[in-house]
Design an enzyme around this catalytic site. Structure first.
Site, PDB file in Angstrom:
ATOM      1  N   ASP B  74      -4.774  -0.293   0.293  1.00 36.94           N
ATOM      2  CA  ASP B  74      -6.168  -0.072   0.636  1.00 36.94           C
ATOM      3  C   ASP B  74      -6.598   1.354   0.369  1.00 36.94           C
ATOM      4  O   ASP B  74      -7.752   1.636   0.084  1.00 36.94           O
ATOM      5  CB  ASP B  74      -6.399  -0.369   2.117  1.00 36.94           C
ATOM      6  CG  ASP B  74      -6.183  -1.836   2.385  1.00 36.94           C
ATOM      7  OD1 ASP B  74      -6.301  -2.610   1.431  1.00 36.94           O
ATOM      8  OD2 ASP B  74      -5.906  -2.172   3.531  1.00 36.94           O
ATOM      9  N   LEU B  75      -5.622   2.200   0.519  1.00 33.93           N
ATOM     10  CA  LEU B  75      -5.856   3.593   0.212  1.00 33.93           C
ATOM     11  C   LEU B  75      -6.525   3.716  -1.146  1.00 33.93           C
ATOM     12  O   LEU B  75      -7.498   4.422  -1.346  1.00 33.93           O
ATOM     13  CB  LEU B  75      -4.463   4.222   0.121  1.00 33.93           C
ATOM     14  CG  LEU B  75      -4.225   5.619   0.555  1.00 33.93           C
ATOM     15  CD1 LEU B  75      -4.541   5.748   2.028  1.00 33.93           C
ATOM     16  CD2 LEU B  75      -2.736   5.922   0.332  1.00 33.93           C
TER      17      LEU B  75
END
Ligand code: SF4
Ligand code: SF4
Lengths: 481, 117
Positions: B74-75
């Site tokens: 998700d980073l």
């Protein structure tokens, strides 16, 4: 549109292909979309029918077309789900929303009848009703409770429909009159529209009743099996005397004086009465009906009047002849009274893809003289099929059981059938009479259904090619049975 | 559609649906048969508002193990592809080298350092 130059291997998905007016069509399953194919997409389907192909193989096999055109047609076929890759499409079966609002109520005003038609599902050897100890005529209190229940359980619908049924409906005409007034006022109070219809054997029609029906725009379906000798074969009084001579003048008067709604004839075909053409000509040309619908009798296969497979073939042959006449008239922009065709074409035009064969137990319920709620008029008074009572409403568990059985998802035999968007396994009542289970597919008439649907698709396709304006008639037409 | 002519109402609805999907809701595009054609490969959606990325949410047990994609990934949803100044440093303008030491997100995520704007 992007061309599909990938390594996927394509094969046909589910569809029924047909030709009409010199053009090629597909009827997609389960979506029920009807598309006309151009030449290249037709050729692609030909090749895929023989063996799976990748896009590049197809382009090679179709050198007469630019590869880009092949890819583009392929992509369109894929996007509309006419063809698939080995993964297939995941299309989970859809369940109707819980507590689907009602749209139609069938009130069986009485379970009594002044005729003794030998094939009647209510009295004959296939009857499923258990009327002992129950009222024979609906009373005012039950009728108002039924209407109140109907209005409650149809919340959110703007237009509603009530059908009066029997037994012989007109044996309880005084109640019918009061219910019309009561329900009308209620609908007006809630700002909803409401219309009515009834089914009758016409024996009890009087000038006053006809006037009432006309003034109140009540649609009428008359059960009648054709000219005298055919009608009187099975539609008889308890003395054995035929009913034709009584009803013919009344029907003529009804048709002459009731013009506010279409008046339909409904014919039950049996082994004895199966001359479709002759019946149709008589009912339209001599009596003047604008709509004539036919249905083969519902019965176990052993009954004397049951139409065997060869009889059904003969009937389908005559249906075909009449349907082609319908087509010719439609191409000339004329109305034809053979309503079996218009009903099927209306469903094809909408692209109906059914989870259930009909609205029974879903948007439609039947209520009998006792106030019991059943899936439809044919299950009225049959205890094992009761779904509730108008005083306390629908038993949701019983309804769910009925609908789960009847859902196309639970009919394994139908899962590979291309006609399932329109058929969905067929009438729950017929299934019960034949197989003892409302959820059993009606496998005894699959050939008939597929033959009939194919014919109507061809007629539909031809009208779409040669007189597309005619199809506007079906834009608004209700497809509820 | 050019090759298939919609006849009935359902066919018109299908046609509308297909052309809506083609008029580029990229998230709906599907890959077929090995995905060697960019046109049919699933695109990476631009912007998190059109996909459901669990982001910094936690799973039902309060941890991150049950999220539908590795939380570390998700980073990158926010870092690489999003212009919006989100909860992570942005790759586009201010911190192009932020994940230089992180060759594989699932293994090297510990090497990503904090930034102090
Ligand atoms: S009952 Fe027969 S015709 Fe109808 S959907 Fe099932 S298999 Fe097809
Ligand atoms: S198709 Fe059969 S089950 Fe459905 S409403 Fe008609 S009679 Fe009832």
């Amino acid at each position: 549109m992007s061309a599909a130059v990938d390594s996927a291997v394509y094969r046909p998905a589910e569809f029924h292909r047909f030709e009409a007016g010199g053009r090629q069509f597909v009827y997609l399953v389960p979506s029920a979309g009807v598309f006309e194919l151009n030449e290249v997409s037709g050729r692609i389907l030909d090749l895929l029918a023989a063996a799976p192909h990748s896009a590049e193989m197809l382009a090679e096999r179709l050198p007469q077309y630019a590869p880009r055109d092949v890819f583009e047609a392929l992509e369109e076929l894929y996007q509309s789900h006419a063809i698939q890759t080995p993964e297939g499409f995941h299309e989970p079966p859809q369940q109707p929303p819980p507590q689907f609002p009602l749209q139609s109520l069938v009130l069986n005003l009485t379970n009594q009848c002044n005729l003794s038609c030998q094939y009647c599902y209510e009295f004959g050897e296939d009857k499923i009703a258990t009327p002992d100890g129950k009222p024979k005529f609906m009373d005012w209190e039950t009728a108002t409770q039924a209407v109140d229940y109907f209005f409650r359980d149809s919340a959110g619908r703007r237009s509603l429909h009530i059908t009066f049924f029997g037994g012989e409906t007109l044996m309880n005409f005084p109640l019918l009159k009061r219910v019309v007034e009561y329900a009308r006022n209620k609908a007006a109070g809630e700002g909803r529209s409401l219309d009515f219809s009834l089914t009758t054997n016409a024996t009890l029609l009087t000038p006053q009743i006809i006037q009432f029906l006309s003034e109140n725009q009540i649609g009428v379906t008359v059960s009648i099996d054709g000219p005298k000798e055919m009608n009187d074969a099975l539609r008889v009084f308890s003395t054995g005397k035929g009913s034709y001579d009584i009803i013919a003048p009344k029907v003529k008067q009804l048709l002459a004086e009731h013009k506010t709604r279409p008046i339909a004839a409904r014919v039950t075909l049996t082994a004895q009465v199966a001359d479709v053409l002759k019946i149709f000509r008589h009912l339209t040309e001599e009596l003047g009906f604008q709509e004539v619908g036919f249905a083969p009798v519902t019965t176990s296969s052993k009954a004397l009047y049951s139409i065997g497979p060869s009889g059904l073939d003969r009937v389908l042959e005559q249906f075909r002849e009449l349907a082609l006449e319908y087509r010719d008239w439609a191409l000339a922009g004329r109305h034809h009274a053979f309503s079996n065709v218009s009903d099927t074409i209306a469903e094809i035009h909408q692209g109906v893809s059914k989870s259930h064969p009909c609205g029974a137990g879903l948007g439609l319920v039947g209520v009998g003289p006792s106030g019991d709620i059943s899936p439809c008029h044919r299950f009225v008074d049959s205890d094992p099929h009761t779904l509730g009572h108008v005083s306390h409403g629908m038993d949701r568990d019983k309804q769910a059981d009925f609908l789960t059985r009847g859902h196309i998802h639970s009919k394994y035999d139908c899962h590979s059938c291309w006609a399932r968007p329109v058929c969905a396994g067929g009438c729950h009542h017929e299934a019960f009479v034949r197989y003892g289970d409302t959820g059993h597919p009606n496998l005894h008439y699959c050939d008939w259904i597929r033959g009939w649907t194919d014919l109507c698709l061809q007629i539909y396709g031809e009208i779409a090619v040669r007189n597309p304006e005619f199809l506007a008639h079906f834009d608004r037409r209700k497809t509820l049975q | 559609m050019k090759n298939l002519r919609a006849i009935n109402r359902k066919a018109h609805a299908i046609e509308e649906y297909v052309s809506a999907a083609q008029d580029d809701v990229v998230a709906l595009q599907q890959g077929r048969g090995g995905n060697n054609n960019p046109a049919t490969r699933p695109h990476y959606p631009v912007g998190c508002s059109i996909v459901f990325s669990p982001g910094w949410e936690v799973d039902s047990a309060g941890g991150t193990a049950g999220l539908c994609q590795p939380a570390e990934r998700d980073l990158y949803d926010c870092y690489i592809s999003c212009f919006w100044p989100a909860q992570v440093p942005d790759h586009l303008n201010n911190y192009p080298d932020w994940t230089k030491k992180c060759a594989s997100a699932t293994k090297d995520w510990k090497d990503i350092d904090l930034v102090f704007p």
